[in-house]
Design a protein around this motif. Structure first.
Motif, mmCIF file in Angstrom:
data_model
loop_
_atom_site.group_PDB
_atom_site.id
_atom_site.type_symbol
_atom_site.label_atom_id
_atom_site.label_comp_id
_atom_site.label_asym_id
_atom_site.label_seq_id
_atom_site.Cartn_x
_atom_site.Cartn_y
_atom_site.Cartn_z
ATOM 1 N N ARG A 41 1.168 -0.719 -0.025
ATOM 2 C CA ARG A 41 -0.321 -0.077 -0.005
ATOM 3 C C ARG A 41 1.165 1.331 0.107
ATOM 4 N N ARG A 42 1.494 1.506 -0.963
ATOM 5 C CA ARG A 42 2.528 2.480 -1.113
ATOM 6 C C ARG A 42 2.343 2.778 -3.079
ATOM 7 N N HIS A 43 2.082 4.668 -2.907
ATOM 8 C CA HIS A 43 1.775 4.630 -4.145
ATOM 9 C C HIS A 43 2.902 5.243 -4.761
ATOM 10 N N GLU A 44 3.056 5.635 -6.136
ATOM 11 C CA GLU A 44 4.332 5.398 -6.893
ATOM 12 C C GLU A 44 5.769 4.898 -6.552
ATOM 13 N N VAL A 45 5.617 3.634 -6.367
ATOM 14 C CA VAL A 45 6.166 2.762 -6.379
ATOM 15 C C VAL A 45 6.042 2.096 -7.582
ATOM 16 N N SER A 46 7.797 1.592 -8.330
ATOM 17 C CA SER A 46 7.662 0.475 -8.788
ATOM 18 C C SER A 46 8.772 -0.601 -8.138
ATOM 19 N N GLU A 47 9.804 -0.247 -8.028
ATOM 20 C CA GLU A 47 10.670 -1.526 -8.015
ATOM 21 C C GLU A 47 10.720 -1.490 -6.705
ATOM 22 N N VAL A 48 11.128 -2.845 -6.092
ATOM 23 C CA VAL A 48 11.316 -3.128 -4.616
ATOM 24 C C VAL A 48 12.700 -1.988 -3.769
ATOM 25 N N PHE A 49 13.130 -1.841 -4.392
ATOM 26 C CA PHE A 49 14.390 -0.634 -3.330
ATOM 27 C C PHE A 49 13.822 0.408 -3.697
ATOM 28 N N GLU A 50 12.576 0.848 -4.280
ATOM 29 C CA GLU A 50 12.067 1.879 -3.935
ATOM 30 C C GLU A 50 11.600 2.350 -2.392
ATOM 31 N N LEU A 51 10.949 0.544 -1.560
ATOM 32 C CA LEU A 51 10.681 0.816 -0.667
ATOM 33 C C LEU A 51 12.022 0.595 0.156
ATOM 34 N N ASP A 52 11.803 1.345 1.941
ATOM 35 C CA ASP A 52 12.930 1.734 2.522
ATOM 36 C C ASP A 52 12.942 -0.166 2.740
ATOM 37 N N GLU A 53 14.270 -0.192 3.149
ATOM 38 C CA GLU A 53 14.556 -1.596 3.560
ATOM 39 C C GLU A 53 13.580 -2.138 4.505
ATOM 40 N N ARG A 54 13.237 -1.909 5.156
ATOM 41 C CA ARG A 54 12.499 -2.079 5.950
ATOM 42 C C ARG A 54 10.831 -3.129 5.944
ATOM 43 N N ALA A 55 10.676 -2.049 5.041
ATOM 44 C CA ALA A 55 9.397 -2.995 3.855
ATOM 45 C C ALA A 55 9.956 -3.518 3.270
ATOM 46 N N GLN A 56 10.885 -3.568 2.538
ATOM 47 C CA GLN A 56 11.844 -3.869 1.158
ATOM 48 C C GLN A 56 11.057 -5.912 2.322
ATOM 49 N N ARG A 57 11.827 -5.784 3.135
ATOM 50 C CA ARG A 57 11.991 -7.109 4.324
ATOM 51 C C ARG A 57 10.503 -7.299 4.013
ATOM 52 N N GLN A 58 9.721 -6.566 5.068
ATOM 53 C CA GLN A 58 8.177 -6.924 4.931
ATOM 54 C C GLN A 58 7.382 -7.038 3.893
ATOM 55 N N LEU A 59 7.851 -6.857 2.358
ATOM 56 C CA LEU A 59 7.722 -7.830 1.301
ATOM 57 C C LEU A 59 7.805 -8.847 0.654
ATOM 58 N N TRP A 60 8.624 -9.263 1.444
ATOM 59 C CA TRP A 60 9.389 -10.440 0.847
ATOM 60 C C TRP A 60 9.261 -11.501 1.818
ATOM 61 N N ARG A 61 8.872 -10.487 3.607
ATOM 62 C CA ARG A 61 8.339 -12.093 4.229
ATOM 63 C C ARG A 61 6.671 -12.401 4.177
ATOM 64 N N GLU A 62 6.211 -10.841 3.320
ATOM 65 C CA GLU A 62 4.528 -11.215 3.749
ATOM 66 C C GLU A 62 4.302 -12.392 2.450
ATOM 67 N N ALA A 63 5.250 -12.318 1.139
ATOM 68 C CA ALA A 63 4.792 -12.882 -0.031
ATOM 69 C C ALA A 63 5.697 -14.274 0.408
ATOM 70 N N THR A 64 6.696 -14.590 1.198
ATOM 71 C CA THR A 64 7.242 -15.562 1.644
ATOM 72 C C THR A 64 6.400 -16.758 1.827
ATOM 73 N N GLN A 65 5.729 -16.079 2.824
ATOM 74 C CA GLN A 65 4.666 -16.382 4.567
ATOM 75 C C GLN A 65 3.791 -17.099 3.961
ATOM 76 N N VAL A 66 2.708 -15.728 2.852
ATOM 77 C CA VAL A 66 1.778 -16.182 2.877
ATOM 78 C C VAL A 66 1.718 -17.204 1.468
ATOM 79 N N GLY A 67 2.833 -17.646 0.532
ATOM 80 C CA GLY A 67 2.865 -18.593 -0.566
ATOM 81 C C GLY A 67 3.686 -19.796 0.604
ATOM 82 N N ARG A 68 4.166 -19.615 1.027
ATOM 83 C CA ARG A 68 4.348 -21.088 1.367
ATOM 84 C C ARG A 68 3.019 -21.893 2.801
ATOM 85 N N ALA A 69 2.291 -20.916 3.248
ATOM 86 C CA ALA A 69 1.217 -21.286 3.321
ATOM 87 C C ALA A 69 0.181 -22.308 2.294
ATOM 88 N N LEU A 70 0.159 -21.085 1.512
ATOM 89 C CA LEU A 70 -0.985 -21.453 0.717
ATOM 90 C C LEU A 70 0.088 -22.770 0.076
#
Lengths: 155, 155
Positions: A41-70
């Motif tokens: 939920r960020r506006h005008e962001v198209s690359e992972v690296f445009e997020l701050d490092e904390r949000a980058q980690r959270q993005l990969w964490r959410e994708a990895t954990q939710v994907g694993r669960a499914l």
């Protein structure tokens, strides 16, 4: 973030499932593959690296954990995780449960054949399945609006 | 980890570039796309979530930062980052610099046409370019062999 709205093409191709700490979790309307799309939920962001490092980690964490669960819930064979964005520039990450007998295996799912839309019952069942699996996860608190860089970051 | 050797198919398709804190960094032998492959030096791991959380973060960090560096150095249009592994099960992450005029745009690169191997001069130039960009990066220390969960994890 009530004013957040994903790109119109993402909205057209996916169903909203729920809000994760960082991302809006959506389901691709293609019953051939259990295919999640996570949209920070960020506006005008198209690359992972445009997020701050904390949000980058959270993005990969959410994708990895939710994907694993499914993957585990559906007893899939492989999890594909990808940030592409060549067509829809708004940052989003795919987490796709693959099966050795699925319509595209072993090729990637993007651009493969024609999507098979869910019927309402199958959609409801998949949504319920995803929400049930999410209840078991600890996805942390994300980084929204918190000035405290020390919270929500534990392993 | 001198005994680490990537899957034979990865070795056949890519050139080794250098060792990052967690991953062996390799270059796909396809001059159509600046295409990095990062292979965590871990045996018998095929899914990102099979790494501990610290190594997961390091993996995505390395892929994102190295991919970004190459994207910016080459003035590419988009970075694609993906963990697929449908063909080669050993965990590896692709970081591909895309251009709007490249051979596959806007489709993903996997399975698109036939690879165009580098000639020796172009390979040497690309390797030098990548190594020069890596010098500017702070990739942390990874998690190899350290029992101290507190180091190498700063933003």
């Amino acid at each position: 973030m009530p004013d957040f709205e994903p790109d119109a093409r993402l909205v057209a191709d996916t169903y909203p499932i729920t809000e994760l700490p960082l991302c809006q979790l959506r389901l691709m309307d293609d019953a051939r593959f259990p295919w999640l799309v996570l949209v920070p939920r960020r506006h005008e962001v198209s690359e992972v690296f445009e997020l701050d490092e904390r949000a980058q980690r959270q993005l990969w964490r959410e994708a990895t954990q939710v994907g694993r669960a499914l993957l585990e819930a559906l007893e899939g064979d492989k999890l594909n995780i990808a940030s592409l964005g060549n067509v829809v520039a708004q940052l989003h990450v795919h987490a796709v449960v693959r099966r050795r007998e699925d319509a595209a295996w072993p090729a990637p799912v993007w651009g493969h054949g024609r999507a098979e839309p869910y019927d309402p019952d199958a959609l409801a069942a998949m949504r319920a399945r995803i929400l049930a699996e999410l209840e078991r996860l600890d996805l942390g608190s994300g980084d929204q609006g918190s000035g405290n860089q020390g919270t929500g970051d534990q392993d």
